[in-house]
Design a protein around this motif. Structure first.
Motif, PDB file in Angstrom:
ATOM      1  N   THR A 247      25.904  12.924  30.021  1.00 27.17           N
ATOM      2  CA  THR A 247      26.105  12.617  28.610  1.00 27.17           C
ATOM      3  C   THR A 247      27.607  12.548  28.360  1.00 27.17           C
ATOM      4  O   THR A 247      28.321  13.534  28.558  1.00 27.17           O
ATOM      5  CB  THR A 247      25.468  13.680  27.705  1.00 27.17           C
ATOM      6  N   HIS A 248      28.066  11.394  27.943  1.00 24.37           N
ATOM      7  CA  HIS A 248      29.486  11.134  27.715  1.00 24.37           C
ATOM      8  C   HIS A 248      29.915  11.726  26.371  1.00 24.37           C
ATOM      9  O   HIS A 248      29.121  11.840  25.438  1.00 24.37           O
ATOM     10  CB  HIS A 248      29.715   9.619  27.730  1.00 24.37           C
ATOM     11  N   ALA A 249      31.185  12.084  26.262  1.00 27.51           N
ATOM     12  CA  ALA A 249      31.712  12.591  24.987  1.00 27.51           C
ATOM     13  C   ALA A 249      31.545  11.557  23.875  1.00 27.51           C
ATOM     14  O   ALA A 249      31.349  11.926  22.705  1.00 27.51           O
ATOM     15  CB  ALA A 249      33.183  12.977  25.143  1.00 27.51           C
ATOM     16  N   GLU A 303      38.229  15.856  36.294  1.00 30.02           N
ATOM     17  CA  GLU A 303      39.142  14.779  35.916  1.00 30.02           C
ATOM     18  C   GLU A 303      38.453  13.773  35.000  1.00 30.02           C
ATOM     19  O   GLU A 303      39.022  13.300  34.018  1.00 30.02           O
ATOM     20  CB  GLU A 303      39.651  14.080  37.176  1.00 30.02           C
ATOM     21  N   ARG A 304      37.202  13.486  35.322  1.00 33.99           N
ATOM     22  CA  ARG A 304      36.443  12.517  34.520  1.00 33.99           C
ATOM     23  C   ARG A 304      36.195  13.049  33.110  1.00 33.99           C
ATOM     24  O   ARG A 304      36.361  12.332  32.113  1.00 33.99           O
ATOM     25  CB  ARG A 304      35.127  12.213  35.237  1.00 33.99           C
ATOM     26  N   LYS A 305      35.796  14.318  33.006  1.00 34.12           N
ATOM     27  CA  LYS A 305      35.497  14.888  31.697  1.00 34.12           C
ATOM     28  C   LYS A 305      36.761  15.128  30.879  1.00 34.12           C
ATOM     29  O   LYS A 305      36.752  15.026  29.654  1.00 34.12           O
ATOM     30  CB  LYS A 305      34.691  16.182  31.865  1.00 34.12           C
ATOM     31  N   MET A 306      37.860  15.442  31.559  1.00 34.92           N
ATOM     32  CA  MET A 306      39.139  15.532  30.854  1.00 34.92           C
ATOM     33  C   MET A 306      39.498  14.176  30.269  1.00 34.92           C
ATOM     34  O   MET A 306      39.964  14.086  29.118  1.00 34.92           O
ATOM     35  CB  MET A 306      40.228  16.006  31.808  1.00 34.92           C
ATOM     36  N   GLU A 307      39.302  13.127  31.044  1.00 27.16           N
ATOM     37  CA  GLU A 307      39.594  11.784  30.543  1.00 27.16           C
ATOM     38  C   GLU A 307      38.735  11.458  29.325  1.00 27.16           C
ATOM     39  O   GLU A 307      39.211  10.850  28.354  1.00 27.16           O
ATOM     40  CB  GLU A 307      39.369  10.741  31.641  1.00 27.16           C
ATOM     41  N   GLU A 308      37.481  11.867  29.335  1.00 30.13           N
ATOM     42  CA  GLU A 308      36.619  11.644  28.167  1.00 30.13           C
ATOM     43  C   GLU A 308      37.213  12.304  26.922  1.00 30.13           C
ATOM     44  O   GLU A 308      37.201  11.713  25.831  1.00 30.13           O
ATOM     45  CB  GLU A 308      35.218  12.201  28.431  1.00 30.13           C
ATOM     46  N   CYS A 309      37.713  13.516  27.085  1.00 27.78           N
ATOM     47  CA  CYS A 309      38.311  14.216  25.937  1.00 27.78           C
ATOM     48  C   CYS A 309      39.546  13.484  25.426  1.00 27.78           C
ATOM     49  O   CYS A 309      39.758  13.362  24.205  1.00 27.78           O
ATOM     50  CB  CYS A 309      38.676  15.645  26.328  1.00 27.78           C
ATOM     51  N   TRP A 311      40.324  10.221  25.756  1.00 26.58           N
ATOM     52  CA  TRP A 311      39.919   8.980  25.076  1.00 26.58           C
ATOM     53  C   TRP A 311      39.288   9.278  23.719  1.00 26.58           C
ATOM     54  O   TRP A 311      39.538   8.572  22.738  1.00 26.58           O
ATOM     55  CB  TRP A 311      38.945   8.201  25.944  1.00 26.58           C
ATOM     56  N   THR A 312      38.450  10.302  23.662  1.00 28.45           N
ATOM     57  CA  THR A 312      37.780  10.636  22.398  1.00 28.45           C
ATOM     58  C   THR A 312      38.801  10.972  21.324  1.00 28.45           C
ATOM     59  O   THR A 312      38.704  10.496  20.176  1.00 28.45           O
ATOM     60  CB  THR A 312      36.809  11.811  22.602  1.00 28.45           C
ATOM     61  N   ALA A 453      30.970   0.715  28.454  1.00 29.47           N
ATOM     62  CA  ALA A 453      29.616   0.249  28.149  1.00 29.47           C
ATOM     63  C   ALA A 453      28.622   1.264  28.714  1.00 29.47           C
ATOM     64  O   ALA A 453      28.833   1.830  29.785  1.00 29.47           O
ATOM     65  CB  ALA A 453      29.380  -1.118  28.770  1.00 29.47           C
ATOM     66  N   GLY A 454      27.556   1.503  27.979  1.00 32.67           N
ATOM     67  CA  GLY A 454      26.553   2.442  28.467  1.00 32.67           C
ATOM     68  C   GLY A 454      26.558   3.778  27.754  1.00 32.67           C
ATOM     69  O   GLY A 454      25.645   4.585  27.944  1.00 32.67           O
ATOM     70  N   THR A 455      27.566   4.035  26.924  1.00 35.79           N
ATOM     71  CA  THR A 455      27.520   5.231  26.086  1.00 35.79           C
ATOM     72  C   THR A 455      26.775   4.883  24.799  1.00 35.79           C
ATOM     73  O   THR A 455      26.465   3.721  24.523  1.00 35.79           O
ATOM     74  CB  THR A 455      28.925   5.749  25.754  1.00 35.79           C
TER      75      THR A 455
END
Length: 498
Positions: A247-249, A303-309, A311-312, A453-455
């Protein structure tokens, strides 16, 4: 210029900066020299010696050192750092001694009491010197002991992680500077600042968050930044967007936007908006953020989840402020200026603490998003209407270069005029947000359209790495090109309500 002599122990707390912890942290711009180093260190040491962490009785933060460090990192000159420091200290409150020292025995007793700022700072400075930064953070911010203790009632729990991300992230920011630049004094001050913050809603970050999970034992190297090792995948290679059980941010953001129970009521109250939002909606916000997935068994997940934060935070600020024109919101701006420090913090944390930090950070971001009115986001309009090249006033024409468009010859690097102008802007936050956008553009600017795309967030497929330069240009235009002759404007303090 600078002739003060300070205590040797204090000077050791603020040495010449070390290199950033990882390549995902902001790198220093050209221009640093002995003069700028001396001016920057003077600002840090002088502030530590003479001023309190709050400049009024409403707990508004003293962050004069933040501007000094940001300008230094951007290659600003010594005289500029010195002049702006003298300007910024005019509002500050004098430092004073605490009633008595802080120890492990009385640590919890004085949380939230600004009279003990000096004592907590001394306590944390000693802890860092004895244990190191990583162990100090792990114990006093992320451990169960310093968040929830058996036998204490709900109102008297320490909840240090909540305090760390409270206060519009100023403790996180202050500590982030300490870790990015290798400054024990900044880290000690930032941890002490966390101890000064209040808890508006007990348990917003619940006790269950601190209970050890089976995945907590995964080796630290597996969950360090992918860019830190010679691996087949690095930050320069696009990570795949989440699928399956991920589940993406952005999906959490989409659900918050569509949740009718989070609708705003009444007008924006500068000092009460955030605590009132937590009281009214804290548990619902927590329910949403708990569904954000962070799976440490997946290589590169942190790293991926940090990037989500990151961008959010930038999407909320830029897209949230875009409505047939741009409004630069003061509180959403702090999302951006705080997210730049996530790489520096995560580099020092255990896998368990990394997850706790990211969950706490996203929780506070979503809470502020709701507090500021849950502004809608029109991705298509934003990317069709916003410029990627600044157009400052009094911009002298350059000679034409054969085969190169006039606009490209005029501004071959969009961030150079943006940064130059921001350094001299009278508002100290302007420099810091432009530094953040420049850094994010460096590490994420090549993300292509369709990457998100996909979120569940409507329109996110339109998003690409040009977000950061677009947001930087909009910010400069809104705040005024003061260095180039325009009048200064200040951040909006009204929220972004429909």
């Amino acid at each position: 210029m600078i002739g003060n002599v300070y205590d040797e122990k204090v000077e050791k707390l603020f040495p010449a900066p070390s290199p950033p912890p990882t390549v995902l942290c902001p790198q220093r711009w050209p221009g640093c020299n002995l003069e700028s180093l001396a001016a920057m260190r003077h600002a840090l040491i002088d502030n530590h010696t003479r001023y309190h962490i709050f400049f009024n009785n409403t707990k508004f933060h003293n962050h004069v050192t933040h501007r000094a460090l940001a300008i230094y990192a951007l290659g600003g000159s010594g005289p500029v750092i010195e002049k702006l420091y003298k300007q910024d200290i005019k509002l500050q409150k004098a430092a004073f001694a605490s009633p008595h020292p802080i120890t492990t025995q009385n640590f919890v007793d004085h949380l939230g009491d600004e009279n003990y700022y000096q004592a907590y700072t001394t306590f944390f400075a000693k802890a860092i010197q004895e244990k190191g930064a990583s162990a100090t953070l792990d114990e006093f911010i992320f451990s169960e002991k310093y968040n929830f203790q058996p036998g204490r009632d709900t109102e008297s729990q320490p909840e240090m992680l909540y305090r760390f991300v409270d206060g519009v992230w100023h403790s996180l920011i202050h500590c982030g500077y300490g870790l990015e630049f290798g400054l024990e004094g900044m880290l000690a001050e930032g941890l002490s600042l966390a101890a000064m913050h209040d808890t508006h809603i007990p348990g917003f970050l619940p006790p269950s968050l601190f209970v050890a999970q089976p995945s907590d034992g995964i080796g630290a190297m597996m969950n360090s930044f992918a860019s830190l090792v010679l691996d087949s995948q690095s930050s320069a290679m696009p990570f795949k967007t989440p699928s399956g059980q991920d589940t993406h941010a952005f999906s959490i953001l989409a659900r918050v936007l569509k949740d009718p129970s989070l609708a705003s009521k009444g007008s924006f109250n500068l000092t009460k908006q955030y605590p009132d939002t937590l009281v009214a909606h804290g548990y619902r916000i927590r329910e949403h953020v708990q569904k954000w997935t962070v799976d440490l068994s997946k290589p590169g997940e942190i790293e991926r989840k940090m990037e989500e934060c990151i961008w959010t935070s930038s999407v909320i600020y830029a897209l949230g402020g875009w409505r047939n024109g741009f409004t630069a919101d003061f509180f959403l701006m702090h999302m951006v200026t705080s997210s730049i420090f996530l790489p520096s913090l995560i580099a020092y944390l255990s896998p368990r603490a990394q997850v706790l930090l990211l969950r706490a950070y996203l929780s506070s971001v979503v809470a502020w998003f709701v507090a500021c009115g849950r502004p809608s986001m029109n991705f298509k309009s934003f990317f069709e209407s916003t410029p990627t090249v600044p157009n400052p006033p009094n911009n002298s024409a350059v000679p034409q270069v054969e085969g190169i468009a006039a606009q490209d010859a005029q501004t071959p690097n969009a961030f150079i005029p943006l940064i130059q102008s921001s350094i001299m802007h009278p508002n100290d936050h302007h420099t810091k947000i432009q530094r953040a956008f420049a850094h994010f553009s460096t590490i994420y600017g090549s993300r292509p359209k369709g990457y998100f795309a996909g979120t569940e967030l409507d329109g996110a497929e339109e998003l690409d790495g040009s977000l950061f330069v677009r947001a930087a240009v909009l910010t400069a235009d809104y705040m005024g090109w003061v260095r180039e002759g325009e009048n200064a404007r200040m951040w909006s303090l009204k929220g972004l309500f429909a």
